[in-house]
Design a protein around this motif. Structure first.
Motif, PDB file in Angstrom:
ATOM      1  N   VAL A 191       0.859  -1.183   0.000  1.00  0.00           N
ATOM      2  CA  VAL A 191       0.000   0.000   0.000  1.00  0.00           C
ATOM      3  C   VAL A 191       0.896   1.234   0.000  1.00  0.00           C
ATOM      4  O   VAL A 191       1.634   1.476   0.956  1.00  0.00           O
ATOM      5  N   LYS A 198       4.954   3.912  -7.174  1.00  0.00           N
ATOM      6  CA  LYS A 198       4.620   2.484  -7.125  1.00  0.00           C
ATOM      7  C   LYS A 198       5.208   1.726  -8.313  1.00  0.00           C
ATOM      8  O   LYS A 198       5.667   0.597  -8.164  1.00  0.00           O
ATOM      9  N   PRO A 343      -6.340   0.584  -0.425  1.00  0.00           N
ATOM     10  CA  PRO A 343      -6.834  -0.790  -0.292  1.00  0.00           C
ATOM     11  C   PRO A 343      -8.328  -0.801  -0.029  1.00  0.00           C
ATOM     12  O   PRO A 343      -8.826  -0.047   0.792  1.00  0.00           O
ATOM     13  N   THR A 352      -7.592  -7.432   1.394  1.00  0.00           N
ATOM     14  CA  THR A 352      -6.808  -8.195   2.352  1.00  0.00           C
ATOM     15  C   THR A 352      -7.293  -9.632   2.449  1.00  0.00           C
ATOM     16  O   THR A 352      -6.531 -10.523   2.811  1.00  0.00           O
ATOM     17  N   GLU A 357      -2.785  -9.269   4.780  1.00  0.00           N
ATOM     18  CA  GLU A 357      -2.439  -7.940   5.266  1.00  0.00           C
ATOM     19  C   GLU A 357      -1.243  -7.389   4.493  1.00  0.00           C
ATOM     20  O   GLU A 357      -0.365  -8.150   4.083  1.00  0.00           O
ATOM     21  N   PRO A 358      -1.197  -6.070   4.275  1.00  0.00           N
ATOM     22  CA  PRO A 358      -0.059  -5.490   3.536  1.00  0.00           C
ATOM     23  C   PRO A 358       1.269  -5.797   4.217  1.00  0.00           C
ATOM     24  O   PRO A 358       1.352  -5.743   5.452  1.00  0.00           O
ATOM     25  N   THR A 361       3.210  -0.471   4.194  1.00  0.00           N
ATOM     26  CA  THR A 361       2.263   0.616   3.966  1.00  0.00           C
ATOM     27  C   THR A 361       2.983   1.956   4.073  1.00  0.00           C
ATOM     28  O   THR A 361       3.753   2.179   5.022  1.00  0.00           O
ATOM     29  N   TYR A 362       2.753   2.826   3.096  1.00  0.00           N
ATOM     30  CA  TYR A 362       3.258   4.207   3.146  1.00  0.00           C
ATOM     31  C   TYR A 362       2.094   5.115   2.789  1.00  0.00           C
ATOM     32  O   TYR A 362       1.659   5.170   1.643  1.00  0.00           O
ATOM     33  N   SER A 363       1.580   5.810   3.781  1.00  0.00           N
ATOM     34  CA  SER A 363       0.325   6.535   3.622  1.00  0.00           C
ATOM     35  C   SER A 363       0.521   7.929   3.057  1.00  0.00           C
ATOM     36  O   SER A 363       1.635   8.482   3.055  1.00  0.00           O
TER      37      SER A 363
END
Length: 816
Positions: A191, A198, A343, A352, A357-358, A361-363
């Motif tokens: 994510v 990406k 996601p 998921t 589960e990821p 994650t980098y929000s």
């Protein structure tokens, strides 16, 4: 040599790095000093745009390039050996580094974040620093890597020799994916917020697996042609002749460097597949469909691909009956990596549940905090017909002379089932007003409309409002939608930073995802956005920072209440400002205001949004299905703006209207608990500019703030006045007060003349570092004599420095 007199840099060079080298670390390949790993958060308030200081690790140790395993935080010898440990642990958590060391040159404190060793922390002598092999054994045990997995994890990254290196979070994502696959995990989810690279991350994952020989045939899936084409000629370019597109249509694409290339195709005109390639890129719509004859992917054997990478996997692959899911399940034996910014997790659809589960994650919030993504203001505009609704008068006829159904129409109806032409004109006028008042009418702008027909009407209204610029170039405003081939041909020009036209584009859904609009500065929402996933994607169109064009933030103008998503716990990106002007107020946000929280008077409930239809341009069907429902056009019904507001989302996720003054005060009060605390810090700083630089690093550049507020004050007075409501004095008033008190009567001749000139210089220029003897070399001080003569007048350097410290104390002695 007195070790305590050495700087932190000297300690690192003379003691820490030799100890590291002695332990067997290659200083050319495995050791990097002063590693900046963030860009520094961009602060926006009013017209103020400032970038905070980037975070920097003193020393990072890599077992191989881009595989960091240890971090050393250095301090000078006046500090204890472990004083840098907590800072090092904070950095190590961000960088996903397991081993942390702190040193002051006397030895090391070693902290093991893995928990593998018996001791969590241990004191080491300088000659006891662990070797690369020792730390790698611990790392492998921590990650659970056997010898086969180790070989894959240690496969080199692609390096084009240009010096380009992945950002720290890309390294974390790539390594997490490789480690998961190396340990046998065949469903991997990453994510990463829009704008964080990406595709480049996917390339490095594929490259390492391919080069290691673990994955020999690979499929990259996306749902936008532009994503496939640009990926092939840019990020995936190193795959060269091993790569082809699953398409029958040849195309020439321009690379980012301006050169052109013909895409290699894996299909002939009869849709027969060339199976000699190793890397295949496919548009999922091109290889599947509702009819069996369209399911091209079945021409491959189920075990043909070893790896499938799905870009933007939230859009189609999550639903169990989706086309993407059908492809993934057909190639179930392949390792599958899903990439998404948003996601999907609803009652009916879950990423998921399929991928797990990821692994990383980098929000959006983290990207903004690190300074890699642009923050944004939000302008909320309420139109009377949206807020109050519209009920036709009895016998009201539409444009075709038919009676309009008697009911109350609201925001979800407008432009979907009922069209009020004046409302469209109000929106276009507000967008035009914003561009004019901003001073730059060539800001790249996307206007999101309900459907293609609405986008056409919005285009016309914007053309009429910007007739002068459209006369200069007909492409100033264009519609870009799924059925508009002329408009679609302009997508490349719109996202090209070097291309001026088109400037404003109207669309429905086509530009909501997958378009890398680096220079987009204004996003306009004139349609409901019921999906949090889609809302994040739309916000992501503007989050890229583009330093070449000075684009450090963007504006989101909302006419449909979509910003209610900010109150949703799922939303993780902070807008810097939300503005909601009144009827007579300017559209551009003023830098004044009082604090307020959330939507007021229940106006969040004035909007009812519906979930968007799945994929493509939106259409409206009657309850029983069938053809598109005919829209009703009603002319002569006025519309006007009744409220507008600029607000910020604060650190607690509350919407507040906040001026630059309010923001500065709140930030200063977080930094200094009280006036006494500030005075103590100010007086204890040998060099006052050190404290000013510290504030600037946290997004509080006091000189820029003073200019924006129109206040010409010393930084000391600016803090006292804004944070603690103390009456400010000008620099000249402070200098005159010192002279009136005649506190320097003990100095005579040149010494007294130097102090008088320094006071005058402070009054005129507000200098801070008066304890720097270099001040004696610049006008007008240098007219009094040479630096040696002037220092001698004070009885030596110590006497001069003490006199200047006394000046500083006296300048601020009236505040206590």
């Amino acid at each position: 040599m007195d070790k305590r007199s050495l700087t932190e840099r000297d300690i690192c060079t003379k003691f820490i790095l030799p100890a590291v080298k002695l332990a067997g670390w290659d200083t050319m390949l495995q050791v990097r000093e002063e590693v900046f790993f963030t860009k520094g958060r961009i602060t926006v308030r009013g017209k103020l745009v400032a970038r905070g200081t980037a975070k920097k690790a003193d020393v990072v140790l890599y077992y191989k390039p881009n595989i960091p395993i240890a971090l050393i935080e250095a301090k000078d010898n006046k500090h204890a050996v472990g004083d840098g440990l907590q800072q090092g642990l904070d950095y190590a958590e961000t960088l996903a580094i397991p081993f942390v060391f702190s040193s002051n040159g006397d030895g090391f404190v070693f902290h093991d974040r893995t928990g593998i060793r018996e001791q969590k922390e241990e004191n080491l002598l300088l000659d006891q620093f662990p070797s690369p092999e020792e730390l790698w054994r611990l790392y492998s045990a921590w990650k659970g890597l056997d010898s086969s997995a180790e070989a894959l994890v240690l496969q080199d990254y692609y390096d084009d020799g240009s010096g380009k290196a992945p950002r720290y979070y890309q390294v974390n994502a790539i390594n997490a994916a490789i480690e998961a696959i190396a340990k046998g995990q065949d469903r991997v989810l990453l994510v990463m917020a829009t704008g964080t690279g990406k595709t480049y991350t996917a390339f490095q994952i594929i490259w390492r697996l391919w080069k290691a020989g673990r994955k020999k045939r690979i499929l990259f899936l996306a749902d936008r042609n532009v994503l496939i084409d640009q990926t092939m000629v840019n990020d995936f370019r190193p795959f060269g002749g091993a790569m082809a597109k699953l398409s029958t249509k040849s195309k020439t694409i321009e690379r980012s460097d301006g050169s052109e290339v013909d895409l290699a195709l894996a299909l002939d005109r009869k849709r027969r597949i060339d199976t000699s390639f190793e890397i295949y890129l496919g548009l999922y719509q091109a290889i599947t469909g509702p009819e069996e004859r369209q399911k091209l992917f079945r021409e491959f054997s189920p075990d043909f691909f070893d790896l499938i990478v799905i870009d933007e996997c939230h859009r189609g692959s999550a639903a169990e009956d989706s086309a993407w899911r059908e492809i993934l399940e057909y190639f179930s034996s392949a390792s599958q990596v899903g990439l998404t910014a948003t996601p999907k997790e609803t009652e009916y659809v879950s990423n998921t549940a399929y991928f797990g589960e990821p692994v990383f994650t980098y929000s959006l919030k983290q990207g903004i905090s690190d300074g890699f993504l642009a923050p944004y203001k939000v302008i909320k505009v309420h139109i009377d017909r949206d807020v109050e609704g519209y009920r036709p008068e009895k016998g009201q006829l539409d444009r075709d002379g038919e009676e309009v159904e008697d009911r109350i129409y609201n925001a979800k109806d407008f432009d979907r089932t009922l069209v009020l032409d004046d409302r469209t004109k109000v929106v276009a006028a507000k967008v035009t007003e914003f561009l004019k008042e901003s001073g730059d009418r060539y800001q790249k702008t996307i206007v999101f409309c309900v459907d293609e027909e609405h986008a056409a009407r919005m285009r016309q209204a914007l053309i009429n409002d910007n007739k002068d610029l459209c006369d200069d170039n007909a492409r100033y405003v264009m519609r870009i939608t799924g059925s508009d081939t002329i408009g679609q041909a302009q997508i490349g020009n719109f996202i090209d930073p070097e291309s001026r036209y088109p400037v404003i584009v109207t669309t429905s859904r086509l530009l909501s995802t997958g378009v890398d609009a680096q220079t987009c500065r204004l996003i306009v929402l004139d349609r409901p956005v019921g999906s949090m996933t889609e809302f994040k994607q739309i916000v992501g169109r503007g989050t890229r920072v583009h330093e070449d064009t000075q684009k450090f933030y963007f504006t989101l103008m909302d006419f449909r209440g979509a910003t209610s998503h900010f109150a949703d716990p799922e939303f993780d990106g902070d807008p810097v400002q939300i503005y909601q002007p009144g009827e007579a107020d300017p559209i551009t946000p003023p830098d004044t205001g009082t604090q307020t929280t959330g939507f007021e008077n229940g106006d969040q409930d004035d909007y009812t949004t519906e979930p968007p239809t799945a994929g493509g341009e939106e259409v409206t069907f009657p309850p029983g299905g069938g053809d598109r429902k005919k829209k009703v056009y009603v002319d002569g019904i006025s519309a006007r703006v009744v409220a507008e507001r600029v607000e910020y989302l604060d650190a607690n996720g509350r919407l507040v209207t906040e001026s630059l003054r309010d923001f500065t005060k709140a930030a200063l009060l977080r930094h200094f608990a009280s006036l006494d605390d500030f005075l103590r810090r100010w007086k204890s700083e040998e060099r006052k500019d050190a404290l000013v630089k510290e504030l600037a690093a946290e997004g509080l550049p006091l000189d820029m703030i003073a200019r924006e507020l129109g206040i010409d004050l010393d930084p000391f007075d600016l803090v006292c006045h804004i944070a603690f409501d103390r009456k400010p004095l000008t620099r000249r008033e402070r200098a005159e007060n010192v002279k009136k008190r005649d506190v320097f009567s003990r100095y005579e001749g040149k010494a007294r003349a130097v102090l008088d000139v320094l006071l005058s210089k402070y009054a005129d220029e507000g200098f801070l570092s008066v304890d720097d003897t270099n001040v004696l070399r610049v006008p007008p001080v240098n007219t009094l004599g040479t630096p040696v003569e002037l220092i001698r007048a004070f009885g030596g350097k110590g006497g001069f420095e003490q006199a200047v410290r006394d000046v500083q104390i006296e300048l601020y002695s009236d505040v206590s």
